[in-house]
Design a protein around this motif. Structure first.
Motif, short mmCIF file in Angstrom:
data_model
loop_
_atom_site.label_atom_id
_atom_site.label_comp_id
_atom_site.label_asym_id
_atom_site.label_seq_id
_atom_site.Cartn_x
_atom_site.Cartn_y
_atom_site.Cartn_z
N GLU A 125 0.82 -1.21 0.00
CA GLU A 125 0.00 0.00 0.00
C GLU A 125 0.85 1.27 0.00
O GLU A 125 0.37 2.35 0.33
CB GLU A 125 -0.93 -0.02 1.21
CG GLU A 125 -1.91 -1.19 1.15
CD GLU A 125 -2.88 -1.22 2.31
OE1 GLU A 125 -2.94 -0.24 3.08
OE2 GLU A 125 -3.59 -2.23 2.44
N THR A 126 2.10 1.13 -0.39
CA THR A 126 3.03 2.25 -0.37
C THR A 126 2.53 3.41 -1.21
O THR A 126 2.52 4.56 -0.76
CB THR A 126 4.42 1.80 -0.86
OG1 THR A 126 4.84 0.67 -0.10
CG2 THR A 126 5.43 2.92 -0.73
N ALA A 127 2.11 3.14 -2.42
CA ALA A 127 1.66 4.21 -3.32
C ALA A 127 0.45 4.94 -2.73
O ALA A 127 0.38 6.18 -2.80
CB ALA A 127 1.33 3.64 -4.70
N ALA A 128 -0.49 4.21 -2.15
CA ALA A 128 -1.68 4.84 -1.57
C ALA A 128 -1.31 5.72 -0.38
O ALA A 128 -1.86 6.82 -0.21
CB ALA A 128 -2.69 3.77 -1.16
N VAL A 129 -0.37 5.26 0.44
CA VAL A 129 0.06 6.05 1.61
C VAL A 129 0.75 7.32 1.15
O VAL A 129 0.47 8.41 1.66
CB VAL A 129 0.98 5.21 2.52
CG1 VAL A 129 1.63 6.08 3.59
CG2 VAL A 129 0.20 4.07 3.16
N ILE A 130 1.65 7.21 0.17
CA ILE A 130 2.36 8.39 -0.34
C ILE A 130 1.37 9.37 -0.95
O ILE A 130 1.45 10.58 -0.71
CB ILE A 130 3.44 7.97 -1.35
CG1 ILE A 130 4.57 7.24 -0.62
CG2 ILE A 130 3.99 9.18 -2.10
CD1 ILE A 130 5.59 6.60 -1.52
N ASP A 131 0.43 8.86 -1.74
CA ASP A 131 -0.58 9.72 -2.35
C ASP A 131 -1.37 10.47 -1.28
O ASP A 131 -1.61 11.68 -1.40
CB ASP A 131 -1.52 8.88 -3.22
CG ASP A 131 -2.47 9.73 -4.03
OD1 ASP A 131 -2.00 10.71 -4.67
OD2 ASP A 131 -3.68 9.43 -4.03
N LYS A 135 -1.31 14.55 -0.82
CA LYS A 135 -2.56 15.31 -0.92
C LYS A 135 -2.85 16.10 0.36
O LYS A 135 -3.35 17.22 0.31
CB LYS A 135 -3.73 14.37 -1.22
CG LYS A 135 -3.76 13.90 -2.64
CD LYS A 135 -4.94 12.96 -2.87
CE LYS A 135 -4.91 12.45 -4.32
NZ LYS A 135 -5.95 11.44 -4.55
N GLU A 136 -2.53 15.52 1.50
CA GLU A 136 -2.84 16.17 2.76
C GLU A 136 -1.87 17.28 3.15
O GLU A 136 -2.26 18.29 3.71
CB GLU A 136 -2.89 15.12 3.88
CG GLU A 136 -3.42 15.68 5.19
CD GLU A 136 -3.70 14.59 6.21
OE1 GLU A 136 -3.55 14.87 7.41
OE2 GLU A 136 -4.07 13.46 5.81
N PHE A 137 -0.59 17.10 2.81
CA PHE A 137 0.40 18.05 3.30
C PHE A 137 1.02 18.93 2.23
O PHE A 137 1.78 19.82 2.52
CB PHE A 137 1.49 17.31 4.06
CG PHE A 137 0.99 16.65 5.30
CD1 PHE A 137 0.67 17.41 6.43
CD2 PHE A 137 0.81 15.26 5.35
CE1 PHE A 137 0.20 16.80 7.58
CE2 PHE A 137 0.33 14.65 6.50
CZ PHE A 137 0.03 15.43 7.62
N ALA A 138 0.72 18.67 0.96
CA ALA A 138 1.31 19.48 -0.11
C ALA A 138 0.30 20.48 -0.63
O ALA A 138 0.00 20.56 -1.82
CB ALA A 138 1.79 18.56 -1.24
N ARG A 139 -0.23 21.26 0.26
CA ARG A 139 -1.23 22.26 -0.12
C ARG A 139 -0.61 23.59 -0.37
O ARG A 139 0.25 24.09 0.13
CB ARG A 139 -2.27 22.40 0.99
CG ARG A 139 -3.01 21.11 1.16
CD ARG A 139 -3.98 21.22 2.30
NE ARG A 139 -4.50 19.89 2.59
CZ ARG A 139 -5.52 19.66 3.32
NH1 ARG A 139 -6.16 20.64 3.87
NH2 ARG A 139 -5.92 18.44 3.54
#
Length: 139
Positions: A125-131, A135-139
């Protein structure tokens, strides 16, 4: 080593590799090879093995289960974390040798002879966690 080697020699047909903090040199006694603790050699041994007989820590059992290896644990006495880990593994149906069990040989023989009853699936689930993090912190 002094306890394990005579015990493991009673199970012929299995080549045991024991990594011991009590041994300074490699030696072989019957079907048991003993070596000083060495991470690279341990990893190679684990990769080529059918199972892992180890303490109740976290890293070794987790690696064995991830690799689909059979697992038998003996948690260290008075080590709360190891006791908890072993209890959790027992709940999954994996074999555990508790400190109160003085007759290890039948448990080890059964572990060698029987297939592991529980298989674990660890999805990547690495890709899902990175995504999610991006999304949450790169605003």
């Amino acid at each position: 080593d002094k306890f394990l080697v005579p015990l493991l020699k009673q199970i012929p047909g299995v080549n045991w590799q024991v990594f011991s903090k009590h041994s300074k040199v490699k030696y072989t006694d019957g079907n048991v090879q003993v070596a000083p603790v060495n991470n690279e050699e341990f990893n190679a041994s684990l990769a080529g093995s059918s199972g892992l007989f180890t303490g109740g820590g976290f890293e070794g059992p987790a690696e064995a289960l991830f690799l689909g290896k059979k697992l038998l644990v003996v948690p260290m006495k008075f080590q709360y974390e190891q006791q908890c880990n072993a209890f959790a593994l027992k709940q999954f149906g994996l074999p555990v040798i508790w400190g109160s069990n003085k007759d290890w040989l039948p448990v080890i023989r059964d572990w060698v002879e029987q297939p592991q009853k529980h298989k674990f699936y660890f999805p990547d689930e690495t890709a899902a966690v990175i995504d999610k993090v991006v999304k949450e912190f790169a605003r």
